[in-house]
Design a protein around this motif. Structure first.
Motif, PDB file in Angstrom:
ATOM      1  N   ASP A  83      31.981  -7.825   5.986  1.00 32.79           N
ATOM      2  CA  ASP A  83      32.963  -7.958   4.910  1.00 32.79           C
ATOM      3  C   ASP A  83      34.234  -8.675   5.377  1.00 32.79           C
ATOM      4  OD1 ASP A  83      34.000  -5.952   6.509  1.00 32.79           O
ATOM      5  OD2 ASP A  83      34.584  -4.656   4.834  1.00 32.79           O
ATOM      6  N   TYR A  84      34.078  -9.554   6.327  1.00 33.24           N
ATOM      7  CA  TYR A  84      35.169 -10.391   6.817  1.00 33.24           C
ATOM      8  C   TYR A  84      34.586 -11.775   7.084  1.00 33.24           C
ATOM      9  CZ  TYR A  84      33.053  -8.294  11.000  1.00 33.24           C
ATOM     10  OH  TYR A  84      32.176  -7.820  11.925  1.00 33.24           O
ATOM     11  N   THR A  85      35.453 -12.766   7.155  1.00 33.91           N
ATOM     12  CA  THR A  85      35.000 -14.139   7.364  1.00 33.91           C
ATOM     13  C   THR A  85      35.069 -14.490   8.843  1.00 33.91           C
ATOM     14  OG1 THR A  85      35.796 -14.768   5.180  1.00 33.91           O
ATOM     15  CG2 THR A  85      35.382 -16.546   6.739  1.00 33.91           C
ATOM     16  N   VAL A 140      38.454 -14.171  13.306  1.00 40.61           N
ATOM     17  CA  VAL A 140      38.115 -13.646  11.992  1.00 40.61           C
ATOM     18  C   VAL A 140      39.258 -13.940  11.031  1.00 40.61           C
ATOM     19  CG1 VAL A 140      37.747 -11.516  10.684  1.00 40.61           C
ATOM     20  CG2 VAL A 140      36.620 -11.831  12.894  1.00 40.61           C
ATOM     21  N   ASP A 142      40.858 -12.785   7.352  1.00 37.28           N
ATOM     22  CA  ASP A 142      40.833 -11.679   6.396  1.00 37.28           C
ATOM     23  C   ASP A 142      42.200 -11.591   5.742  1.00 37.28           C
ATOM     24  OD1 ASP A 142      38.857  -9.279   5.825  1.00 37.28           O
ATOM     25  OD2 ASP A 142      40.889  -8.425   5.850  1.00 37.28           O
ATOM     26  N   ARG A 149      43.096  -2.940  10.534  1.00 37.01           N
ATOM     27  CA  ARG A 149      41.970  -3.785  10.125  1.00 37.01           C
ATOM     28  C   ARG A 149      41.338  -4.436  11.364  1.00 37.01           C
ATOM     29  NH1 ARG A 149      37.528  -4.575   7.385  1.00 37.01           N
ATOM     30  NH2 ARG A 149      37.248  -6.680   6.594  1.00 37.01           N
ATOM     31  N   ILE A 153      37.404  -3.978  12.442  1.00 37.76           N
ATOM     32  CA  ILE A 153      36.488  -5.099  12.682  1.00 37.76           C
ATOM     33  C   ILE A 153      35.918  -5.032  14.099  1.00 37.76           C
ATOM     34  CG2 ILE A 153      36.341  -7.619  12.909  1.00 37.76           C
ATOM     35  CD1 ILE A 153      38.451  -7.741  10.594  1.00 37.76           C
ATOM     36  N   LEU A 175      42.589 -12.166  14.687  1.00 39.52           N
ATOM     37  CA  LEU A 175      42.501 -11.860  13.260  1.00 39.52           C
ATOM     38  C   LEU A 175      43.637 -12.607  12.577  1.00 39.52           C
ATOM     39  CD1 LEU A 175      41.400 -10.287  10.839  1.00 39.52           C
ATOM     40  CD2 LEU A 175      42.864  -8.366  11.525  1.00 39.52           C
TER      41      LEU A 175
END
Length: 190
Positions: A83-85, A140, A142, A149, A153, A175
């Motif tokens: 659920d993260y890029t 990542v 987000d 967060r 992750i 991140l």
């Protein structure tokens, strides 16, 4: 070929118009690491034989290890399942062939696989050597760039790799906010 590499074959050949040399890619059947080039002039005189620099030096084996480890990492954490890029994601097996300057991980006190453990055509168990010498780089994107967060992750990544029995010694983790519509980094500090 018959004299120096009797168990090998010419996989492909060509001409380099930039330097006027001819080359042949030489391989050995059943050997993932015996793959090198031989260069000749227009008369057929060998001008360069890359066997030592590619094969016996450990270059091809170290490169194969890196690619196999990366493939395992990518299959353990597919983008569609998180659920993260994932912006950047790769791994490597830290080893003495490439040297400590290649990765510059002095801050981690990283341990590098000794040159004598890089063995031609050996099939490696990455669940074992990953924990000793594995390096992961993960960027990542987000909307939430909080410490909580980031921890969430990282725990997800660790859990997914543990489920595949695939470890790492150190990880570079970043991140950041999602990129702008033009693809450039989002420098918004809010």
């Amino acid at each position: 070929m018959a004299q120096n590499y009797p168990d090998c074959y010419v996989n492909s050949r060509g001409y380099n118009f930039k330097d006027g040399s001819y080359f042949a890619n030489i391989q050995k059947e059943g050997s993932p690491d015996t793959n090198f080039f031989v260069y000749t002039d227009w008369l057929g005189n060998i001008s360069y034989d890359a066997y030592e620099s590619y094969v016996t030096s450990g270059h091809n084996t170290a490169n194969r290890m890196m690619m196999e480890y990366r493939d395992l990492l990518e299959s353990a954490i597919p983008q569609k399942d998180v659920d993260y890029t994932i912006d950047i994601f790769y791994g490597d097996i830290l080893n003495d062939y490439y040297g400590k300057e290649f990765h510059n991980l002095n801050a981690y006190n990283a341990v590098y696989m000794p040159q004598e453990e890089i063995i031609l055509d050996k099939q490696y168990d990455y669940s074992d050597i990953g924990y000793k010498y594995g390096y992961v780089c993960l960027y990542v994107c987000d909307e939430d760039v909080s410490a909580s967060r980031a921890a969430e992750i990282l725990l997800d990544v660790k859990s997914r790799l543990d489920n595949q029995n695939l470890g790492f010694y150190c990880i570079d983790f970043v991140l950041e906010l999602p990129r702008k519509t033009d693809g450039s980094p989002n420098d918004d500090k809010t």
